[in-house]
Design a protein around this motif. Structure first.
Motif, PDB file in Angstrom:
ATOM      1  N   ARG A  78       1.028  -1.246   0.095  1.00 19.47           N
ATOM      2  CA  ARG A  78      -0.072  -0.141   0.072  1.00 19.47           C
ATOM      3  C   ARG A  78       1.027   1.150  -0.132  1.00 19.47           C
ATOM      4  O   ARG A  78       1.793   1.403   0.720  1.00 19.47           O
ATOM      5  N   ILE A  79       0.340   2.100  -0.739  1.00 15.81           N
ATOM      6  CA  ILE A  79       1.107   3.511  -0.975  1.00 15.81           C
ATOM      7  C   ILE A  79      -0.013   4.594  -0.839  1.00 15.81           C
ATOM      8  O   ILE A  79      -1.097   4.301  -1.345  1.00 15.81           O
ATOM      9  N   VAL A  80       0.112   5.609   0.185  1.00 21.31           N
ATOM     10  CA  VAL A  80      -0.904   6.658   0.109  1.00 21.31           C
ATOM     11  C   VAL A  80       0.002   7.945  -0.107  1.00 21.31           C
ATOM     12  O   VAL A  80       1.136   8.083   0.585  1.00 21.31           O
ATOM     13  N   TYR A  81      -0.393   8.815  -1.021  1.00 25.11           N
ATOM     14  CA  TYR A  81       0.373   9.907  -1.481  1.00 25.11           C
ATOM     15  C   TYR A  81      -0.806  11.095  -1.387  1.00 25.11           C
ATOM     16  O   TYR A  81      -1.910  10.790  -1.694  1.00 25.11           O
ATOM     17  N   ALA A  82      -0.003  12.071  -1.255  1.00 27.68           N
ATOM     18  CA  ALA A  82      -1.026  13.483  -1.653  1.00 27.68           C
ATOM     19  C   ALA A  82      -0.288  14.217  -2.644  1.00 27.68           C
ATOM     20  O   ALA A  82       1.010  14.490  -2.552  1.00 27.68           O
ATOM     21  N   LEU A  83      -0.818  14.943  -3.606  1.00 26.86           N
ATOM     22  CA  LEU A  83      -0.296  15.697  -4.756  1.00 26.86           C
ATOM     23  C   LEU A  83      -1.223  16.926  -4.819  1.00 26.86           C
ATOM     24  O   LEU A  83      -2.352  16.972  -4.767  1.00 26.86           O
ATOM     25  N   CYS A  84      -0.335  18.068  -4.830  1.00 23.93           N
ATOM     26  CA  CYS A  84      -0.895  19.353  -5.380  1.00 23.93           C
ATOM     27  C   CYS A  84      -0.252  19.637  -6.684  1.00 23.93           C
ATOM     28  O   CYS A  84       0.894  19.997  -6.739  1.00 23.93           O
ATOM     29  N   PRO A  85      -1.221  19.514  -7.680  1.00 23.40           N
ATOM     30  CA  PRO A  85      -0.611  19.829  -9.136  1.00 23.40           C
ATOM     31  C   PRO A  85      -0.613  21.591  -9.461  1.00 23.40           C
ATOM     32  O   PRO A  85      -1.032  22.125  -8.658  1.00 23.40           O
ATOM     33  N   GLU A  86      -0.090  21.656 -10.439  1.00 20.85           N
ATOM     34  CA  GLU A  86      -0.115  22.880 -10.904  1.00 20.85           C
ATOM     35  C   GLU A  86      -1.262  23.524 -11.118  1.00 20.85           C
ATOM     36  O   GLU A  86      -1.407  24.839 -10.952  1.00 20.85           O
ATOM     37  N   THR A  87      -2.168  22.934 -11.631  1.00 19.32           N
ATOM     38  CA  THR A  87      -3.462  23.342 -12.070  1.00 19.32           C
ATOM     39  C   THR A  87      -4.500  22.231 -11.241  1.00 19.32           C
ATOM     40  O   THR A  87      -4.150  21.105 -11.094  1.00 19.32           O
TER      41      THR A  87
END
Length: 164
Positions: A78-87
């Motif tokens: 299991r991998i949990v990630y959080a992403l804030c992209p450019e848009t």
């Protein structure tokens, strides 16, 4: 004094069995695939993405469950990630490689030339079957993501015991 020593050994053995049982229960409750856990707005606010260089990625959790398996059994990665992209709805595309190493050599190598990280918080579950002929020992699972704007590597070890 020997009675206390035996009791201590028995408690340690019971704790090891309980941890493996808990891991097996956790594994059984998971399904393969990916699911969104939190929407982009929540992640944006939580990580104060207005003040960060974008895209911003945080790998929040990497787990192998259970960490001790028998040859022929499977475990959950299991991998949990959080992403804030450019848009707000952008994804980050890159190359994802997964390797399982034993004694320093890759025994499994998977390559996904196009893998997308999505905005928000995502939980990704995969199941890996240990070959029936796998030797007893300590193994390592490595994950490597590379794109023009982001890179991360994660490693976790697990133990394999010979099939009964």
């Amino acid at each position: 004094m020997r009675g206390w020593l035996r009791l201590g050994i028995a408690c340690a053995a019971l704790a090891a069995v309980a941890c493996n049982t808990v891991g097996s229960v956790q594994r059984a409750l998971r399904d393969p695939g990916e699911r969104i856990s939190d929407f982009p707005e929540q992640v944006w606010q939580e990580y104060d993405c207005d003040g960060r260089r974008l895209p911003f990625l945080r790998v929040e959790k990497v787990q192998l469950v259970p960490k001790r398996v028998r040859a022929g059994e499977d475990f959950n990665h299991r991998i949990v990630y959080a992403l804030c992209p450019e848009t707000p709805t952008a994804v980050v595309s890159g190359r994802l490689q997964t390797r399982i190493l034993f004694r320093g050599h890759a025994i499994v190598h998977e390559h996904q030339p196009v893998y997308e990280l999505k905005p928000g918080r995502w939980v990704v579950d995969a199941f890996v079957t240990v070959p029936e002929h796998a030797e007893t020992g300590v193994y390592s699972m490595e994950l490597d993501f590379d794109s023009e704007s982001l890179h991360f590597e994660e490693r976790r070890s697990f133990a394999v015991h010979a099939a009964e």
